[in-house]
Motif scaffolding. Sequence first.
Motif, PDB file in Angstrom:
ATOM      1  N   VAL A 298       0.827  -1.211   0.000  1.00  0.00           N
ATOM      2  CA  VAL A 298       0.000   0.000   0.000  1.00  0.00           C
ATOM      3  C   VAL A 298       0.858   1.257   0.000  1.00  0.00           C
ATOM      4  O   VAL A 298       0.596   2.204  -0.768  1.00  0.00           O
ATOM      5  N   PHE A 299       1.894   1.287   0.839  1.00  0.00           N
ATOM      6  CA  PHE A 299       2.649   2.535   1.027  1.00  0.00           C
ATOM      7  C   PHE A 299       3.948   2.585   0.225  1.00  0.00           C
ATOM      8  O   PHE A 299       4.237   3.609  -0.404  1.00  0.00           O
ATOM      9  N   THR A 300       4.742   1.491   0.220  1.00  0.00           N
ATOM     10  CA  THR A 300       6.015   1.517  -0.509  1.00  0.00           C
ATOM     11  C   THR A 300       5.775   1.498  -2.012  1.00  0.00           C
ATOM     12  O   THR A 300       6.334   2.316  -2.759  1.00  0.00           O
ATOM     13  N   GLY A 372      -8.830  -0.580   3.752  1.00  0.00           N
ATOM     14  CA  GLY A 372      -8.899  -1.154   2.420  1.00  0.00           C
ATOM     15  C   GLY A 372      -9.414  -0.181   1.376  1.00  0.00           C
ATOM     16  O   GLY A 372      -8.804  -0.002   0.313  1.00  0.00           O
ATOM     17  N   TRP A 373     -10.509   0.507   1.661  1.00  0.00           N
ATOM     18  CA  TRP A 373     -11.157   1.313   0.626  1.00  0.00           C
ATOM     19  C   TRP A 373     -10.625   2.742   0.528  1.00  0.00           C
ATOM     20  O   TRP A 373     -11.144   3.550  -0.248  1.00  0.00           O
ATOM     21  N   THR A 374      -9.556   3.039   1.261  1.00  0.00           N
ATOM     22  CA  THR A 374      -8.833   4.296   1.039  1.00  0.00           C
ATOM     23  C   THR A 374      -7.377   4.029   0.642  1.00  0.00           C
ATOM     24  O   THR A 374      -6.533   4.908   0.738  1.00  0.00           O
ATOM     25  N   SER A 375      -7.094   2.788   0.217  1.00  0.00           N
ATOM     26  CA  SER A 375      -5.721   2.414  -0.120  1.00  0.00           C
ATOM     27  C   SER A 375      -5.374   2.661  -1.583  1.00  0.00           C
ATOM     28  O   SER A 375      -4.331   2.222  -2.053  1.00  0.00           O
ATOM     29  N   PHE A 376      -6.231   3.369  -2.316  1.00  0.00           N
ATOM     30  CA  PHE A 376      -5.909   3.733  -3.701  1.00  0.00           C
ATOM     31  C   PHE A 376      -4.707   4.690  -3.703  1.00  0.00           C
ATOM     32  O   PHE A 376      -4.632   5.600  -2.865  1.00  0.00           O
ATOM     33  N   ILE A 379      -5.575   8.377  -3.492  1.00  0.00           N
ATOM     34  CA  ILE A 379      -6.048   8.949  -2.226  1.00  0.00           C
ATOM     35  C   ILE A 379      -4.850   9.191  -1.320  1.00  0.00           C
ATOM     36  O   ILE A 379      -3.911   8.395  -1.275  1.00  0.00           O
ATOM     37  N   SER A 380      -4.862  10.302  -0.600  1.00  0.00           N
ATOM     38  CA  SER A 380      -3.753  10.640   0.288  1.00  0.00           C
ATOM     39  C   SER A 380      -3.451   9.493   1.251  1.00  0.00           C
ATOM     40  O   SER A 380      -4.360   8.836   1.769  1.00  0.00           O
ATOM     41  N   PHE A 381      -2.151   9.266   1.455  1.00  0.00           N
ATOM     42  CA  PHE A 381      -1.738   8.190   2.360  1.00  0.00           C
ATOM     43  C   PHE A 381      -2.218   8.428   3.791  1.00  0.00           C
ATOM     44  O   PHE A 381      -2.243   7.499   4.606  1.00  0.00           O
ATOM     45  N   TRP A 382      -2.619   9.667   4.096  1.00  0.00           N
ATOM     46  CA  TRP A 382      -3.065   9.961   5.444  1.00  0.00           C
ATOM     47  C   TRP A 382      -4.307   9.149   5.817  1.00  0.00           C
ATOM     48  O   TRP A 382      -4.488   8.791   6.981  1.00  0.00           O
ATOM     49  N   SER A 383      -5.156   8.878   4.854  1.00  0.00           N
ATOM     50  CA  SER A 383      -6.392   8.161   5.179  1.00  0.00           C
ATOM     51  C   SER A 383      -6.137   6.711   5.580  1.00  0.00           C
ATOM     52  O   SER A 383      -6.543   6.293   6.667  1.00  0.00           O
ATOM     53  N   PRO A 384      -5.449   5.894   4.742  1.00  0.00           N
ATOM     54  CA  PRO A 384      -5.180   4.528   5.212  1.00  0.00           C
ATOM     55  C   PRO A 384      -4.273   4.490   6.428  1.00  0.00           C
ATOM     56  O   PRO A 384      -4.384   3.586   7.265  1.00  0.00           O
ATOM     57  N   MET A 385      -3.371   5.469   6.526  1.00  0.00           N
ATOM     58  CA  MET A 385      -2.487   5.505   7.689  1.00  0.00           C
ATOM     59  C   MET A 385      -3.292   5.700   8.974  1.00  0.00           C
ATOM     60  O   MET A 385      -3.087   5.002   9.974  1.00  0.00           O
ATOM     61  N   MET A 386      -4.229   6.652   8.948  1.00  0.00           N
ATOM     62  CA  MET A 386      -5.027   6.904  10.150  1.00  0.00           C
ATOM     63  C   MET A 386      -6.014   5.773  10.421  1.00  0.00           C
ATOM     64  O   MET A 386      -6.425   5.572  11.568  1.00  0.00           O
ATOM     65  N   ALA A 387      -6.384   5.019   9.384  1.00  0.00           N
ATOM     66  CA  ALA A 387      -7.260   3.870   9.605  1.00  0.00           C
ATOM     67  C   ALA A 387      -6.595   2.849  10.513  1.00  0.00           C
ATOM     68  O   ALA A 387      -7.272   2.146  11.283  1.00  0.00           O
ATOM     69  N   THR A 388      -5.267   2.772  10.450  1.00  0.00           N
ATOM     70  CA  THR A 388      -4.568   1.797  11.290  1.00  0.00           C
ATOM     71  C   THR A 388      -4.663   2.157  12.770  1.00  0.00           C
ATOM     72  O   THR A 388      -4.459   1.299  13.627  1.00  0.00           O
ATOM     73  N   SER A 389      -4.964   3.432  13.074  1.00  0.00           N
ATOM     74  CA  SER A 389      -5.144   3.792  14.479  1.00  0.00           C
ATOM     75  C   SER A 389      -6.373   3.089  15.057  1.00  0.00           C
ATOM     76  O   SER A 389      -6.385   2.699  16.234  1.00  0.00           O
ATOM     77  N   ARG A 446      -7.908  -3.364  -1.714  1.00  0.00           N
ATOM     78  CA  ARG A 446      -9.284  -3.075  -1.333  1.00  0.00           C
ATOM     79  C   ARG A 446     -10.029  -4.349  -0.920  1.00  0.00           C
ATOM     80  O   ARG A 446     -10.579  -4.436   0.178  1.00  0.00           O
ATOM     81  N   TRP A 447     -10.046  -5.330  -1.802  1.00  0.00           N
ATOM     82  CA  TRP A 447     -10.824  -6.536  -1.537  1.00  0.00           C
ATOM     83  C   TRP A 447     -10.153  -7.450  -0.513  1.00  0.00           C
ATOM     84  O   TRP A 447     -10.826  -8.162   0.237  1.00  0.00           O
ATOM     85  N   ALA A 448      -8.814  -7.437  -0.458  1.00  0.00           N
ATOM     86  CA  ALA A 448      -8.126  -8.238   0.553  1.00  0.00           C
ATOM     87  C   ALA A 448      -8.468  -7.732   1.955  1.00  0.00           C
ATOM     88  O   ALA A 448      -8.771  -8.521   2.860  1.00  0.00           O
ATOM     89  N   SER A 449      -8.444  -6.408   2.125  1.00  0.00           N
ATOM     90  CA  SER A 449      -8.794  -5.843   3.430  1.00  0.00           C
ATOM     91  C   SER A 449     -10.272  -6.036   3.737  1.00  0.00           C
ATOM     92  O   SER A 449     -10.661  -6.230   4.900  1.00  0.00           O
ATOM     93  N   THR A 450     -11.116  -5.998   2.704  1.00  0.00           N
ATOM     94  CA  THR A 450     -12.545  -6.238   2.912  1.00  0.00           C
ATOM     95  C   THR A 450     -12.794  -7.657   3.407  1.00  0.00           C
ATOM     96  O   THR A 450     -13.636  -7.888   4.292  1.00  0.00           O
ATOM     97  N   LEU A 451     -12.062  -8.608   2.834  1.00  0.00           N
ATOM     98  CA  LEU A 451     -12.184  -9.999   3.293  1.00  0.00           C
ATOM     99  C   LEU A 451     -11.837 -10.111   4.775  1.00  0.00           C
ATOM    100  O   LEU A 451     -12.559 -10.763   5.541  1.00  0.00           O
ATOM    101  N   LEU A 452     -10.744  -9.467   5.176  1.00  0.00           N
ATOM    102  CA  LEU A 452     -10.359  -9.511   6.590  1.00  0.00           C
ATOM    103  C   LEU A 452     -11.391  -8.809   7.460  1.00  0.00           C
ATOM    104  O   LEU A 452     -11.701  -9.264   8.573  1.00  0.00           O
ATOM    105  N   GLY A 453     -11.945  -7.699   6.970  1.00  0.00           N
ATOM    106  CA  GLY A 453     -12.988  -7.000   7.721  1.00  0.00           C
ATOM    107  C   GLY A 453     -14.223  -7.859   7.912  1.00  0.00           C
ATOM    108  O   GLY A 453     -14.834  -7.861   8.996  1.00  0.00           O
TER     109      GLY A 453
END
Length: 483
Positions: A298-300, A372-376, A379-389, A446-453
């Motif tokens: 997602v990030f690298t 998952g759904w902000t990992s495009f 989209i700013s990395f801030w959104s998936p990053m803050m989701a991890t909180s 997106r879908w991998a994280s959705t599966l885990l969710g």
Amino acid sequence: MVDEERPPEVLNEKLSQFLVHWDGPDDPENPKNWSKLKRWYVTVFGSLLVFNASFASSAPSGILPQLIVDWNMSTEIATLLIAIFVLGYCVGPIFWAPLSEAVGRRPIFIIAFTLYTIFQVACAVAPNTGALIAFRFLGGLCAACPLTNAGAILADMWDPDNRGRAIAFFALAPFAGPALGPIVSGYMTVAGVHWRWLFWVLTFFAAACTIGIVFTVPETFAPTLLTRKARALRKKTGDTRYFSALEVMEKNPRRLAYLIFGRPFKMLIREPMLFFITLYMSFVYGCIYLLFEAFPIVFTLGHHMDEGTSGLMFLPLFLGGCTGAASYLFLFNPRYEKHIERFAPKAVPPEYRLEMAFIGAPIFAIGFFWFGWTSFPSISFWSPMMATSLLGLGVVLIFLSLFNYIIDAYLMVAASALASSTIVRSLFGAAFPLFATQMYNRLNPRWASTLLGCLAVLMIPIPFVLRVWGARLRRKSKYAPTD
């Protein structure tokens, strides 16, 4: 122990006057009567040992690119360096936890951490891939000791009414270590430090903790302390009839084999509540280690970050965990103290420990959907990053709740209960990174994280069911003491 035959000496009423007990409820030798300063020191130091062990599990994630280049290592083998260490957590508790209930906590800690330090040195000087993988496994086997026995130490020193605050430190440690490891190793790679230096850092950390155990950590296991008291009485009085319950337990290979291989697995199979708690904690734990493979994708790759900056993406995960620990100390624990007054003089039923999981379970699931759904990449990395909180907050609330529940429900055999839980949890932690890259590449983030969710959503009812049926299950248990 609850599932063993009592020796005739213990059952014989004529000899009971020579069975050594504490000198009343205020005996200063009883760990539960030690000063708060002493108990808090041992608690914090035990949590540091857990942090040390879990930090070492994830730390190599930032140096994997170096290893791939230096030793022409495949990505799958590089990932195995993390998974194989966590796999050692599966084997270690089989020995460390039951043996600590047979000979005491302190000698087991000393042996395990001495070996753990040696294997970190071996990793630092490993001549090839096979040796490094082998030493990582052996290091993980020894590092498993505090994951089970540190929780048992808390049960030794703190009564259920006061154990909650101590558990907050313990539950945060196995989560903080994996979250902070990639940050350190990532910036070591960016700074151009050779990968071997990471293992020297781990060596120095392990050696410092080993020295701390030898010189500052006392024995906390009551049967072992009573054995010392019995020996002192025999020496003082010259009467050899004084004995402790631990001394008259039959010490033969069959009993030791049962302690090591039998009780943890027997408890896991026979105890439905322990089984489902373990299943839930294992899934959550596996997801933490899965993120070590998901974050680079997602990030690298997605946001073109270097290893150091990508490692920083774990920081909100850690801060979310800290928020969970703080919410326990300032919100949930005061609520629990009100329950203490309500149920006095009896103990609060363990089911009242589950309130945090009621909140943490849905938060954990929401975190994966958000991530998952902000990992495009657009989209700013801030959104998936803050989701991890949210993931961090949910993990700590779940772990705090279920750790407390296990210890309260299985007080006298807490180490074995935690051992069986740790073994299965570690299997998940070792397995999830091995398929994470393929899953995220084939399904996309997106879908991998959705599966885990979705899987996390399926787990949400577990603490609610335990709240309703837990008391009934405990009444049928051989291991969970009830009123």
